[in-house]
Motif scaffolding. Sequence first.
Motif, mmCIF file in Angstrom:
data_model
loop_
_atom_site.group_PDB
_atom_site.id
_atom_site.type_symbol
_atom_site.label_atom_id
_atom_site.label_comp_id
_atom_site.label_asym_id
_atom_site.label_seq_id
_atom_site.Cartn_x
_atom_site.Cartn_y
_atom_site.Cartn_z
ATOM 1 N N LEU A 1 0.846 -1.188 0.000
ATOM 2 C CA LEU A 1 0.000 0.000 0.000
ATOM 3 C C LEU A 1 0.883 1.240 0.000
ATOM 4 O O LEU A 1 2.034 1.207 0.411
ATOM 5 C CB LEU A 1 -0.931 0.005 1.211
ATOM 6 C CG LEU A 1 -0.321 0.147 2.622
ATOM 7 C CD1 LEU A 1 -0.045 1.592 2.991
ATOM 8 C CD2 LEU A 1 -1.260 -0.463 3.656
ATOM 9 N N THR A 2 0.342 2.354 -0.460
ATOM 10 C CA THR A 2 1.064 3.617 -0.430
ATOM 11 C C THR A 2 0.054 4.738 -0.264
ATOM 12 O O THR A 2 -1.154 4.515 -0.366
ATOM 13 C CB THR A 2 1.897 3.819 -1.709
ATOM 14 O OG1 THR A 2 2.732 4.974 -1.553
ATOM 15 C CG2 THR A 2 1.013 4.007 -2.927
ATOM 16 N N GLY A 3 0.531 5.953 0.017
ATOM 17 C CA GLY A 3 -0.381 7.067 0.219
ATOM 18 C C GLY A 3 -1.105 7.008 1.543
ATOM 19 O O GLY A 3 -2.244 7.435 1.649
ATOM 20 N N ALA A 4 -0.465 6.450 2.568
ATOM 21 C CA ALA A 4 -0.955 6.389 3.959
ATOM 22 C C ALA A 4 -1.860 5.199 4.243
ATOM 23 O O ALA A 4 -1.929 4.727 5.367
ATOM 24 C CB ALA A 4 -1.651 7.686 4.371
ATOM 25 N N GLY A 5 -2.553 4.679 3.214
ATOM 26 C CA GLY A 5 -3.375 3.506 3.456
ATOM 27 C C GLY A 5 -4.820 3.844 3.736
ATOM 28 O O GLY A 5 -5.301 4.922 3.421
ATOM 29 N N TRP A 6 -5.541 2.881 4.369
ATOM 30 C CA TRP A 6 -6.978 2.999 4.629
ATOM 31 C C TRP A 6 -7.731 3.303 3.334
ATOM 32 O O TRP A 6 -8.608 4.166 3.281
ATOM 33 C CB TRP A 6 -7.258 4.075 5.685
ATOM 34 C CG TRP A 6 -6.658 3.759 7.010
ATOM 35 C CD1 TRP A 6 -6.996 2.723 7.840
ATOM 36 C CD2 TRP A 6 -5.609 4.469 7.673
ATOM 37 N NE1 TRP A 6 -6.221 2.746 8.971
ATOM 38 C CE2 TRP A 6 -5.368 3.813 8.909
ATOM 39 C CE3 TRP A 6 -4.855 5.595 7.372
ATOM 40 C CZ2 TRP A 6 -4.403 4.232 9.813
ATOM 41 C CZ3 TRP A 6 -3.903 6.015 8.277
ATOM 42 C CH2 TRP A 6 -3.677 5.346 9.484
ATOM 43 N N GLY A 7 -7.390 2.583 2.297
ATOM 44 C CA GLY A 7 -7.900 2.873 0.960
ATOM 45 C C GLY A 7 -6.826 3.601 0.180
ATOM 46 O O GLY A 7 -5.741 3.860 0.674
ATOM 47 N N GLY A 8 -7.107 3.915 -1.067
ATOM 48 C CA GLY A 8 -6.147 4.688 -1.843
ATOM 49 C C GLY A 8 -5.423 3.888 -2.883
ATOM 50 O O GLY A 8 -6.002 3.520 -3.897
ATOM 51 N N CYS A 9 -4.153 3.555 -2.628
ATOM 52 C CA CYS A 9 -3.294 3.123 -3.720
ATOM 53 C C CYS A 9 -2.324 2.033 -3.279
ATOM 54 O O CYS A 9 -1.938 1.985 -2.109
ATOM 55 C CB CYS A 9 -2.523 4.349 -4.214
ATOM 56 S SG CYS A 9 -1.491 4.094 -5.656
ATOM 57 N N THR A 10 -1.962 1.154 -4.205
ATOM 58 C CA THR A 10 -0.847 0.242 -3.986
ATOM 59 C C THR A 10 0.220 0.502 -5.035
ATOM 60 O O THR A 10 -0.073 0.971 -6.132
ATOM 61 C CB THR A 10 -1.266 -1.247 -4.077
ATOM 62 O OG1 THR A 10 -1.633 -1.560 -5.413
ATOM 63 C CG2 THR A 10 -2.417 -1.552 -3.133
ATOM 64 N N VAL A 11 1.451 0.204 -4.700
ATOM 65 C CA VAL A 11 2.565 0.368 -5.626
ATOM 66 C C VAL A 11 3.284 -0.970 -5.731
ATOM 67 O O VAL A 11 3.506 -1.647 -4.727
ATOM 68 C CB VAL A 11 3.535 1.480 -5.176
ATOM 69 C CG1 VAL A 11 4.101 1.223 -3.791
ATOM 70 C CG2 VAL A 11 4.659 1.692 -6.184
ATOM 71 N N SER A 12 3.614 -1.371 -6.961
ATOM 72 C CA SER A 12 4.239 -2.677 -7.191
ATOM 73 C C SER A 12 5.432 -2.525 -8.111
ATOM 74 O O SER A 12 5.475 -1.621 -8.945
ATOM 75 C CB SER A 12 3.237 -3.654 -7.827
ATOM 76 O OG SER A 12 2.068 -3.779 -7.052
ATOM 77 N N ILE A 13 6.389 -3.433 -7.996
ATOM 78 C CA ILE A 13 7.536 -3.448 -8.895
ATOM 79 C C ILE A 13 7.398 -4.680 -9.790
ATOM 80 O O ILE A 13 7.230 -5.808 -9.309
ATOM 81 C CB ILE A 13 8.865 -3.433 -8.110
ATOM 82 C CG1 ILE A 13 10.029 -3.199 -9.060
ATOM 83 C CG2 ILE A 13 9.054 -4.668 -7.258
ATOM 84 C CD1 ILE A 13 11.323 -2.828 -8.347
ATOM 85 N N VAL A 14 7.428 -4.443 -11.113
ATOM 86 C CA VAL A 14 7.074 -5.474 -12.091
ATOM 87 C C VAL A 14 8.110 -5.511 -13.208
ATOM 88 O O VAL A 14 8.506 -4.457 -13.710
ATOM 89 C CB VAL A 14 5.687 -5.176 -12.711
ATOM 90 C CG1 VAL A 14 5.293 -6.248 -13.727
ATOM 91 C CG2 VAL A 14 4.632 -5.054 -11.627
#
Length: 390
Positions: A331-344
């Motif tokens: 998760l990113t952007g503090a969490g509790w909803g929002g965004c995830t970031v992945s390395i691909v």
Amino acid sequence: MECVCVCVCVCVCVCYLTDFLLYDILKYCTFIFRLLKLKEMFNSKFGSIPKFYVRAPGRVNIIGEHIDYCGYSVLPMAVEQDVLIAVEPVKTYALQLANTNPLYPDFSTSANNVQIDKTKPLWHNYFLCGLKGIQEHFGLSNLTGMNCLVDGNIPPSSGLSSSSALVCCAGLVTLTVLGRSLSKLLAKYKSLQWDKVLRLEEVQAKLGISLEEMLSVTEDALHPEPYNPEEICRCLGISLEELRTQILSPNTQDVLIFKLYQRAKHVYSEAARVLQFKKICEEAPENMVQLLGELMNQSHMSCRDMYECSCPELDQLVDICRKFGAQGSRLTGAGWGGCTVSIVPADRLPSFLANVHKAYYQRSDGSLAPEKQSLFATKPGGGALVLLEA
């Protein structure tokens, strides 16, 4: 191995870590077309041509969650998605704000009498915060009026700092209209007196030990079971009234359970992961992508279990991203909803995006109606800038 950094916001953003010339050319052409379209819309709206444009990017936090306000560094990255404002200074004190998105209504006020209604999170309040922040911070007066047309392509409420980008743009707009440079203002600025706050980083600094040693101290000093206010008072030798008035913030004065062990474990371990991430990037070992992915996975586990800032949707997105080829996801952007970031890995990108979209957004219950930009690609973006109309 070429790799890509992917963000899923209850939305997905893909951040390229490698350089593609054709991609850069296409992005440049797209930006120029966007500028010309914004200029045309400005002329249609205000009957004049903007004098300059201000741009500020969104950002994604690759690793380092909920540790900045504890005194530790994080590792963010500017994305290509941004907020762009066309501006024309006027000879009156009228401040007129408009948005290319019809969901955000026009707003006007006096540039020298800015009032912000804190009870209503309206879009124009973010612009007013940037303007008023610069005005008050540097003691500026006699602000001239201006016409502003705002355009943005950062998905809102996604943890990618769309509101912060608008605030930054507004600050740059204000400085540019006044003909001031931020560096000169900062050079003249006198330091303010701030209340001293003891943060977790200061505890480590005073002890003079490493983050790894601080984790051992946490194990010895705190117990995993939640603390109640009375136990905290006994440990500190203070009264409940002193706890409420001198330590707790207004919005935590009625909290009855404090998970001190879990929160401290997250902060110190996450701070250590940021430094490890930086070191791996600098040394670039052959298995760099794998090592970075492992740190991102550890980060998500800590956010989920120790800081408890995840949610079922984010956990599901992380699992889906890992299933379809992400070396690491969090998760990113503090969490509790929002965004995830992945390395691909870059060669898996097309199938990754298609599979994630199908697995998460095209679920049979149809409960998620994603915005058109909820799944998108980006390289590391540039910083804020001012463009003058020729």
